[in-house]
Design a protein around this motif. Sequence first.
Motif, PDB file in Angstrom:
ATOM      1  N   ILE A 106       0.837  -1.203   0.000  1.00 24.91           N
ATOM      2  CA  ILE A 106       0.000   0.000   0.000  1.00 24.91           C
ATOM      3  C   ILE A 106       0.870   1.251   0.000  1.00 24.91           C
ATOM      4  CG2 ILE A 106      -1.675   1.335   1.336  1.00 24.91           C
ATOM      5  CD1 ILE A 106      -2.832  -1.271   2.335  1.00 24.91           C
ATOM      6  N   ASN A 107       1.900   1.237   0.828  1.00 23.56           N
ATOM      7  CA  ASN A 107       2.793   2.393   0.926  1.00 23.56           C
ATOM      8  C   ASN A 107       3.463   2.693  -0.425  1.00 23.56           C
ATOM      9  OD1 ASN A 107       4.507   4.297   2.773  1.00 23.56           O
ATOM     10  ND2 ASN A 107       6.015   3.150   1.606  1.00 23.56           N
ATOM     11  N   ASP A 108       3.973   1.648  -1.068  1.00 27.11           N
ATOM     12  CA  ASP A 108       4.641   1.841  -2.363  1.00 27.11           C
ATOM     13  C   ASP A 108       3.640   2.275  -3.439  1.00 27.11           C
ATOM     14  OD1 ASP A 108       6.904   1.075  -1.085  1.00 27.11           O
ATOM     15  OD2 ASP A 108       7.166  -0.833  -2.130  1.00 27.11           O
ATOM     16  N   TYR A 109       2.419   1.782  -3.329  1.00 25.21           N
ATOM     17  CA  TYR A 109       1.378   2.131  -4.292  1.00 25.21           C
ATOM     18  C   TYR A 109       1.014   3.612  -4.171  1.00 25.21           C
ATOM     19  CZ  TYR A 109      -2.830   1.403  -7.145  1.00 25.21           C
ATOM     20  OH  TYR A 109      -3.778   1.452  -8.145  1.00 25.21           O
ATOM     21  N   ILE A 110       0.872   4.074  -2.931  1.00 26.77           N
ATOM     22  CA  ILE A 110       0.501   5.467  -2.683  1.00 26.77           C
ATOM     23  C   ILE A 110       1.641   6.419  -3.051  1.00 26.77           C
ATOM     24  CG2 ILE A 110      -0.154   7.144  -0.919  1.00 26.77           C
ATOM     25  CD1 ILE A 110      -2.360   5.167  -1.689  1.00 26.77           C
ATOM     26  N   ASP A 111       2.870   6.000  -2.764  1.00 26.14           N
ATOM     27  CA  ASP A 111       4.039   6.881  -2.938  1.00 26.14           C
ATOM     28  C   ASP A 111       4.766   6.681  -4.257  1.00 26.14           C
ATOM     29  OD1 ASP A 111       3.515   7.899  -0.453  1.00 26.14           O
ATOM     30  OD2 ASP A 111       5.050   6.739   0.584  1.00 26.14           O
ATOM     31  N   ILE A 112       4.139   6.035  -5.207  1.00 28.49           N
ATOM     32  CA  ILE A 112       4.837   5.638  -6.426  1.00 28.49           C
ATOM     33  C   ILE A 112       5.453   6.838  -7.159  1.00 28.49           C
ATOM     34  CG2 ILE A 112       2.693   5.671  -7.792  1.00 28.49           C
ATOM     35  CD1 ILE A 112       3.881   3.298  -9.387  1.00 28.49           C
ATOM     36  N   GLU A 113       4.738   7.952  -7.229  1.00 32.76           N
ATOM     37  CA  GLU A 113       5.272   9.113  -7.946  1.00 32.76           C
ATOM     38  C   GLU A 113       6.435   9.746  -7.187  1.00 32.76           C
ATOM     39  OE1 GLU A 113       4.571   9.888 -10.936  1.00 32.76           O
ATOM     40  OE2 GLU A 113       3.033   8.324 -11.078  1.00 32.76           O
TER      41      GLU A 113
END
Length: 295
Positions: free
Chosen positions: A55-62
Amino acid sequence: MIKYLKLLRIEQWVKNIFVFVPLFFSGKIFEFSLFIESLFAFAVFSLTASSIYIINDYIDIEADRKHPIKRRRPLASGAISKSVARLVFVGLLCLIAGLVCIGFCCLEHTDWRFVAIIVSYFIMNLAYTFKLKHIAIIDISIIALGFVLRVLAGGYATGIIISQWAILLTFVLALVLAIGKRRGELINAQLTGKTRRALDGYNVQFADIALSVSVTLGIISYLMFTITPEVQERFGQKVFYTFIFVVFAFLRYLQQTLVYNRTESPTKIIYRDRYIQLTLLLWILCFLLLIYYHN
């Protein structure tokens, strides 16, 4: 396969060894049924943590794509697509639910309290990912509470009572590591100009003071733990002298952080620093002797 392991961040599973703390200090680590229950807690906690990482990587991808190191993560680099990440996340949740059901059916001590700890950890880290990681002090407190929940999960999974000193020491130790990591990020921010929002509430001087206070509290907590009547009755009076390893480990970590300005994560320092590894090994060996052979 490697990219999926990186997505799950299995190198971070070492943190979940804290679920074995209650079993280790109970002197029952060689009881097979209790060891299996601790291993079960470790597996559930590790998979839950991995779901949060996704979830963290998905949210912070940009944001990760702009970071010199985080841009190599599977989602940020494009090695794994968002749709695949969503499928992996759903699969993890199903696997966790299945393991918990197996625990209820097959293990003696698994009950609602263990499930409550896992759910609390998941919800707390969701809040951390979406909002609380941007609020100074609260961010490191949540990291420290996460380690306390690991210890509580190990206790509830095995039915072993956890001492208040063990909980306090776990919290303070995790706080030291979290502050050290924030300090490293501050040093990097000074060099690269890149920063996270929570760092607006910190500076290097504050981090140094907070780190020193936390280390002092950690050493005092450990000393108080070793001289409590129930601990000395269980392990013998010689348990007090294990404080030498604790003090050395803290000082070595401070040296790496304050003198050499190691800006890598605490997990990497522990993986790479031979002095800390040797100290931990000697501490564990001494405790094994005290727990199982002091009589």
